[in-house]
Design a protein around this motif. Structure first.
Motif, PDB file in Angstrom:
ATOM      1  N   UNK A 303       0.829  -1.216   0.000  1.00  0.00           N
ATOM      2  CA  UNK A 303       0.000   0.000   0.000  1.00  0.00           C
ATOM      3  C   UNK A 303       0.863   1.266   0.000  1.00  0.00           C
ATOM      4  N   UNK A 304       2.100   1.117   0.450  1.00  0.00           N
ATOM      5  CA  UNK A 304       2.983   2.291   0.505  1.00  0.00           C
ATOM      6  C   UNK A 304       3.408   2.732  -0.889  1.00  0.00           C
ATOM      7  N   UNK A 305       3.431   1.780  -1.786  1.00  0.00           N
ATOM      8  CA  UNK A 305       3.937   2.097  -3.123  1.00  0.00           C
ATOM      9  C   UNK A 305       3.147   3.197  -3.821  1.00  0.00           C
ATOM     10  N   UNK A 306       3.884   4.080  -4.436  1.00  0.00           N
ATOM     11  CA  UNK A 306       3.360   5.194  -5.238  1.00  0.00           C
ATOM     12  C   UNK A 306       2.759   6.337  -4.413  1.00  0.00           C
ATOM     13  N   UNK A 307       2.852   6.260  -3.104  1.00  0.00           N
ATOM     14  CA  UNK A 307       2.376   7.377  -2.279  1.00  0.00           C
ATOM     15  C   UNK A 307       3.283   8.584  -2.495  1.00  0.00           C
ATOM     16  N   UNK A 308       2.656   9.736  -2.671  1.00  0.00           N
ATOM     17  CA  UNK A 308       3.420  10.967  -2.919  1.00  0.00           C
ATOM     18  C   UNK A 308       3.467  11.784  -1.631  1.00  0.00           C
ATOM     19  N   UNK A 309       4.622  12.296  -1.310  1.00  0.00           N
ATOM     20  CA  UNK A 309       4.730  13.054  -0.059  1.00  0.00           C
ATOM     21  C   UNK A 309       5.718  14.212  -0.159  1.00  0.00           C
ATOM     22  N   UNK A 310       5.395  15.215   0.617  1.00  0.00           N
ATOM     23  CA  UNK A 310       6.326  16.310   0.821  1.00  0.00           C
ATOM     24  C   UNK A 310       7.494  15.755   1.635  1.00  0.00           C
ATOM     25  N   UNK A 311       8.678  16.291   1.410  1.00  0.00           N
ATOM     26  CA  UNK A 311       9.846  15.724   2.066  1.00  0.00           C
ATOM     27  C   UNK A 311      10.927  16.788   2.157  1.00  0.00           C
ATOM     28  N   UNK A 312      11.935  16.538   2.947  1.00  0.00           N
ATOM     29  CA  UNK A 312      13.056  17.463   2.994  1.00  0.00           C
ATOM     30  C   UNK A 312      14.293  16.822   2.412  1.00  0.00           C
ATOM     31  N   UNK A 441       5.340   7.643 -10.865  1.00  0.00           N
ATOM     32  CA  UNK A 441       4.242   6.773 -11.299  1.00  0.00           C
ATOM     33  C   UNK A 441       2.966   7.597 -11.122  1.00  0.00           C
ATOM     34  N   UNK A 442       2.333   7.954 -12.203  1.00  0.00           N
ATOM     35  CA  UNK A 442       1.136   8.806 -12.135  1.00  0.00           C
ATOM     36  C   UNK A 442       0.278   8.609 -13.375  1.00  0.00           C
ATOM     37  N   UNK A 443      -1.028   8.490 -13.217  1.00  0.00           N
ATOM     38  CA  UNK A 443      -1.759   8.490 -11.949  1.00  0.00           C
ATOM     39  C   UNK A 443      -1.513   7.211 -11.154  1.00  0.00           C
ATOM     40  N   UNK A 444      -1.733   7.322  -9.846  1.00  0.00           N
ATOM     41  CA  UNK A 444      -1.551   6.159  -8.978  1.00  0.00           C
ATOM     42  C   UNK A 444      -2.765   5.259  -9.147  1.00  0.00           C
ATOM     43  N   UNK A 445      -2.528   3.986  -9.466  1.00  0.00           N
ATOM     44  CA  UNK A 445      -3.638   3.058  -9.722  1.00  0.00           C
ATOM     45  C   UNK A 445      -4.340   2.709  -8.430  1.00  0.00           C
TER      46      UNK A 445
END
Lengths: 445, 291
Positions: A303-312, A441-445
């Motif tokens: 489930x973690x795969x392809x999650x988009x996140x803000x990061x430093x 990877x977009x859009x996330x399936x």
């Protein structure tokens, strides 16, 4: 019987005190090298050689303990490297860096009292930490009151670097929430351009009821609305939630385009599972936090795969590092000590202490005012040891306006900025600003 | 539909709260001991279940039964070897030294786990993770549905045991008056040990059934233990059906509070209710205790 009871209670209290306020190295240090460093640091101290004591306040227990542990790892590895490979602080005749760890538990009141204890009892030369913005916000006035240089690590809420008067001793080398706004807006536009069929016109924001969570709403949600995105849901929760089902259902019925969760590890894992259980298919654009740890990826699996996140920070950020060999050593040691890959928490621990030590080198004294002045005068380039892991253009403390120009952050690294990342095959990879070989990877399936 | 979905969600989470709280309630009802290490016992149960899930091919719910048995033995030994010694010196009806002991024990458990296993926050990978039953627009989380059923069955079984069995009567008699029960030939120490063991066994079952949807970390117990104390007070200290009712009420308040206001406001409402119960019905909803 009383004797027996007394022994048990004494043991309980002693253990809790060790865990709350003691030096973490003795508790957590597993690798032999680390033990050697601490041993040598103590030998130096007892033999009369000078040390530079940094009081580190981090959450070592409680909901954000894992991030605290990783942040401390970054600080510890910097100290170890500096003491051994460089031979200590050169301008202080090789004085060793000594970290004195205190547990904030993620609680502002505990963090404040620990900071005061470190200053008054441990007589530290400087403060570092404390990961949680809510703790950073209460430590800032303490550092200013006692005149102790304080290098803020993580604590991305804008208010940590804001005060009515002049901020003299508190400095933040890593990014703030306001400096992330551009990355979020640009990334959303980039994603929308890439596939216009995905509805990104509206959003739901879920945030933990802490300074960091509230700051996410005050900056990200407000900036998104100002940019024309419609906010359908804005929901708070108490950190360490037992259930997100109602929030998930509200989002499901709201017609929100994408969801921005602002939460730490255990909440992020629970939310991700309930998002799946209830069959949501909204895009998730995370505001960082717990998703940036290995624990999230291990816990939610695919489930973690392809999650988009803000990061430093992410591993791609390190590609332009000034010392790849040292990066490899850090990476190996981090895995060995904590079982985790390098991540933003480790990197921000490194940059925080490294920036402070550079200022001490420049000041050539432990005098707190001189170190603070040197910190203010820093202007480090890409070749700096402090920027070993980050891809910032440099480190220069200055004034930076909040995203909407309503306030000014002082002593904020003006070159710091957030990036957008995506978890691809279990690895956190940079997707924005654009990168050669971008793995998006977009859009996330 | 949203209301019905919220009602279902409330029942599911309320059931989980109940099974965690009922052990606490039983221990207090019989022994008058407030077990402050209840949350940490839950954490240890979850940790055992997590590792068993990782290293054995057993189904999580089989593991849950094993963890329940392990925690039964733990509770029995703890009470008969340690707590009984403290209790035997107490003359107070609600022994303060036991409260202090269990508080200390809880800290020892929590910090020991932190030192040994670190502060990782990990969730078990099971075949039940993220699974749900979809009935039209209604969704029922599968691990929570199973947890709810286990909760109801466990509470019903405990109630039946206490009401219908010889030993259950002995436990109830001891809870009402331990001196008279002892005069009737009941072994107070054994009753206490069995009661404490049942309490920790229920927490063991709860720990096992939580792992398919909840992360394990050293302070995870506090997420549920604070609510357990509220539930015990609400339902009535020592009342088994009260714990079930209390859990369901807290679940309903939390979920509908979150629906109409927010999760944060819902927590405030729960605590306001806690204060109101203490002020206006301190014996709780179903307790026969006169306070």
């Amino acid at each position: 019987m009383k004797k027996f009871l007394a022994i048990i209670l004494t043991l309980a209290m002693a253990l809790s005190l060790v865990a709350c306020g003691g030096d973490k190295p003795e508790e957590s240090a597993k690798p032999e090298e680390s033990a050697k460093t601490e041993e040598s640091a103590k030998t130096e101290e007892s033999s009369g050689a000078d040390v530079y004591k940094i009081g580190v306040v981090l959450p070592m227990t409680g909901g954000s303990a894992r991030m605290g542990e990783l942040q401390y790892e970054g600080m510890k590895l910097f100290a170890e490297h500096y003491n051994e490979a460089i031979g200590g602080i050169q301008s202080l005749g090789g004085a060793k860096i000594e970290l004195v760890l205190a547990d904030s538990t993620g609680d502002p009141a505990t963090g404040a009292s620990e900071a005061e204890r470190l200053i008054n009892n441990e007589k530290v030369d400087a403060l570092a930490g404390p990961y949680n913005s809510s703790v950073g916000a209460v430590m800032q006035p303490i550092a200013e009151k006692y005149g102790v240089p304080f290098t803020v690590t993580n604590c991305t809420a804008d208010n940590v670097q804001m005060t009515e008067g002049e901020l003299k001793y508190t400095f933040r080398p890593n990014h703030s929430n306001s400096s992330n706004v551009g990355a979020i807006l640009d990334c959303l536009a980039f994603l929308q351009e890439k596939d216009s069929s995905v509805d990104l016109s509206s959003f739901a924001i879920i945030y933990e009821n802490t300074d960091w969570g509230n700051s996410c709403v005050d900056t990200y949600a407000a900036a998104l609305e100002a940019a024309g995105y419609e906010m359908k849901i804005c929901e708070s929760f108490e950190s360490g939630s037992a259930d997100f089902s109602t929030i998930v259902n509200k989002i499901k019925n709201s017609g929100a385009g994408f969801i921005m969760p602002c939460m730490y590890v255990s909440d992020a894992v629970l939310f991700m599972n309930q998002y799946t259980e209830y069959g949501l298919d909204n895009a998730l654009i995370w505001a960082g936090g717990g998703i940036l740890t290995d624990d999230f990826i291990t816990s939610v699996g695919d489930l973690a795969n392809n999650q988009i996140t803000l990061n430093g920070w992410c591993v791609d950020t390190m590609a332009e590092s000034n010392d790849p060999e040292l990066c490899d050593w850090l990476s190996e040691r981090c895995k060995e000590d904590t079982g985790s890959e390098l991540n933003e928490n480790v990197a921000n621990g490194w940059i925080g202490v490294a920036t402070l030590i550079q200022a001490v080198e420049d000041a050539g004294t432990k005098d707190k005012d001189a170190v603070a002045a040197a910190m203010k005068a820093l202007d480090l380039g890409r070749d700096s040891l402090a920027l070993l892991l980050h891809a910032y253009e440099g480190i220069k403390m200055g004034e930076k306006e909040t995203w909407d120009g309503s306030g000014v952050m002082q002593n904020q690294n003006i070159y710091s900025a957030g990036i957008m990342t995506q978890i691809v095959d279990g690895q956190i990879r940079q997707i924005y600003p654009d990168w050669s070989g971008n793995p998006l990877v977009w859009p996330v399936a | 539909m949203l209301y019905l979905q919220t009602f279902i969600d409330a029942l599911m989470i309320g059931g989980v709260y109940s099974v965690i709280a009922v052990g606490l309630s039983l221990i207090f009802g019989v022994m008058r001991v407030i077990n402050w290490s209840h949350g940490e016992s839950l954490m240890v149960s979850m940790l055992i279940a997590l590792y068993m899930n990782q290293y054995t091919p057993l189904d999580p719910y089989v593991i849950m039964l094993i963890v329940g048995a392990v925690m039964f033995v733990y509770g029995y030994v703890l009470q008969s070897v340690v707590i009984s010694r403290i209790l035997s010196r107490e003359t107070d009806r609600e022994p303060i030294s036991c409260l202090l002991f269990t508080a200390g024990l809880g800290m020892v458990m929590s910090y020991s786990v932190q030192i040994i296993f670190g502060s990782k926050q990990v969730m078990a990978q099971t075949k039940y993770n993220g699974r749900a039953l979809h009935m039209g627009d209604l969704v029922v989380s599968l691990p929570k549905l199973i947890a709810f059923i286990i909760a109801v069955v466990a509470v019903a079984a405990l109630w039946t045991f206490l009401q219908k069995s010889e030993y259950g009567r002995a436990i109830r008699a001891t809870s009402q008056n331990r001196s008279v029960a002892t005069l009737m030939g009941i072994s107070e120490k054994r009753v206490y040990s069995v009661s404490f063991a049942i309490g920790t066994m229920l927490v063991g079952l709860a720990g096992g059934m939580l792992i398919p949807y909840f992360s394990v970390y050293p302070t995870v117990g506090s997420v549920f233990s604070n609510k357990s104390f509220i539930i015990v007070v609400l339902g009535g200290k020592g009342s088994v059906p009260g714990a079930l009712l209390g859990g369901l009420i807290v679940g309903l308040i939390e979920k509908f509070g979150a629906l109409f206001f927010s999760e944060s406001v819902a927590q405030i409402i729960v605590f306001l209710m806690f204060i109101a119960i203490l002020l206006f019905k301190p014996t709780g909803l179903l307790s026969k205790d006169k306070g």
